[in-house]
Design a protein around this motif. Structure first.
Motif, short mmCIF file in Angstrom:
data_model
loop_
_atom_site.label_atom_id
_atom_site.label_comp_id
_atom_site.label_asym_id
_atom_site.label_seq_id
_atom_site.Cartn_x
_atom_site.Cartn_y
_atom_site.Cartn_z
N LYS A 244 0.84 -1.21 0.00
CA LYS A 244 0.00 0.00 0.00
C LYS A 244 0.86 1.25 0.00
O LYS A 244 0.64 2.19 -0.79
N LYS A 248 1.60 3.91 -3.41
CA LYS A 248 1.31 5.34 -3.20
C LYS A 248 2.55 6.17 -3.54
O LYS A 248 2.49 7.16 -4.25
N GLU A 289 -6.47 -7.17 -2.94
CA GLU A 289 -6.29 -5.91 -2.21
C GLU A 289 -5.07 -5.15 -2.74
O GLU A 289 -5.12 -3.93 -2.96
N MET A 292 -5.84 -3.65 -6.02
CA MET A 292 -6.79 -2.53 -5.88
C MET A 292 -6.05 -1.25 -5.43
O MET A 292 -6.33 -0.16 -5.92
N TRP A 293 -5.08 -1.40 -4.52
CA TRP A 293 -4.32 -0.23 -4.10
C TRP A 293 -3.60 0.41 -5.29
O TRP A 293 -3.57 1.63 -5.43
N ASN A 296 -6.14 2.12 -7.55
CA ASN A 296 -6.60 3.37 -6.94
C ASN A 296 -5.60 4.50 -7.09
O ASN A 296 -5.97 5.68 -7.07
N GLU A 297 -4.31 4.15 -7.23
CA GLU A 297 -3.29 5.17 -7.44
C GLU A 297 -3.15 5.54 -8.92
O GLU A 297 -2.36 6.41 -9.27
#
Ligand code: SF4
Length: 303
Positions: A244, A248, A289, A292-293, A296-297
């Motif tokens: 995660k 990011k 998961e 998905m992280w 999402n970025e």
């Protein structure tokens, strides 16, 4: 081939800069700082460093590979050359027979150059050096000879992310595609599982330098990668790879258009059975998961 996609090493060779880079690379071996481990031993005099490789090329295997990421494979495959030895010491390594136990054969520089040209002659879309950094001077010497023999496909540096900036600066103008792993976001698992407590910082700096040199991944009209960075990130059980935080950072500090392969294939190998927390595969939920992280970025995900 248009100038846009001419491999970087052609001009570097023509100007004579490649010979100068090779000389700098060998001088780094005199007090070895080719990777982040900085063993500071003289490999030219035969002193063994962590990677246990001297000044001759050692190759495990080579040939067209169709299991790499799709922009590297195309119709005829990625031209992989697996180097023996490694500058990391991952206790879960899937290739530990090559990386740690030293399976492979000694080559001459000339033989490696011929191997490169042979792989190109098979139609492979690139020359993909796998775990190359600790053998960088010998690889550059072979590439120099191969250019004289007509090498003209992109060179890929398929590495562990534990590269020194000094070594990467030598590769600037030679490597077209960087394919680094990013293994851990935090120092604690880096120390415990790869014997490299400074891995996260070294790898973050290395990825920045790689991206500065080659930018985001660019493909030609066939969808074949010609230049740029492609990052690999293996998801470890229990969130130990720090996915995660990593994705990011990647999107914000490198580029939101970074091409990334979030890899699900972790399985306990080598000494991983001695560590109960990583003595299992990841779950479907852990993988979904992690993807998905990255989504999402806004990162570009391999399928
Ligand atoms: S390339 Fe090998 S000898 Fe050189 S610093 Fe890295 S691990 Fe040590």
């Amino acid at each position: 081939m248009s100038d846009k996609f001419q491999p970087k090493y052609i001009k570097t060779h023509e100007t004579g800069a490649l010979k100068e880079k090779i000389s700098r690379a060998y001088s780094l071996m005199e007090s070895c700082r080719l990777c982040g481990r900085n063993c500071n031993i003289d490999r030219l005099k035969g002193e063994p460093g962590f990677c246990k490789i001297g000044k001759e090329p050692y190759i495990s295997s080579s040939g067209p590979h169709h299991g790499e990421e799709s922009p590297l494979v195309g119709r005829f495959g990625s031209g992989t050359i697996f180097l023996t030895g490694c500058n990391l010491g991952c206790i879960f390594c899937q290739n530990y027979d090559i990386s740690i136990l030293g399976e492979g054969s000694k080559y001459t520089i000339q033989k490696l150059a011929l191997k490169i040209l042979y792989i190109q002659s098979l139609g492979c879309h690139n020359i993909n050096f796998v775990t190359p950094t600790h053998q960088m001077p010998m690889i550059l010497s072979a590439v120099d000879i191969a250019i004289e023999g007509g090498l003209n496909v992109p060179v890929i540096w398929n590495c562990g992310g534990y590269e020194s900036i000094e070594a990467l600066e030598i590769l600037d103008g030679v490597v077209d595609i960087y394919m680094p792993d990013f293994k851990y976001w935090d120092d604690t698992p880096a120390r415990k599982y790869s014997n490299t407590p400074d891995y996260p910082e070294v790898a973050r700096n290395a990825l920045k330098e790689m991206h500065r040199q080659v930018g985001d991944l660019v493909v030609d009209d066939r969808g074949i990668a010609q230049r740029g960075i492609l990052v690999r990130h293996l998801v470890l059980p229990g969130g130990l790879s720090g996915t995660k935080d990593f994705v990011k950072w990647l999107a914000r500090e490198i580029s939101p258009d970074t091409y990334i392969n979030i890899m699900s294939q972790y399985h306990p190998c080598f000494k991983a059975h001695d560590y109960p927390e990583i003595d299992r595969r990841i779950t479907g939920d852990e993988y979904r998961e992690a993807r998905m992280w990255a989504v999402n970025e806004g990162l570009r995900l391999d399928k």
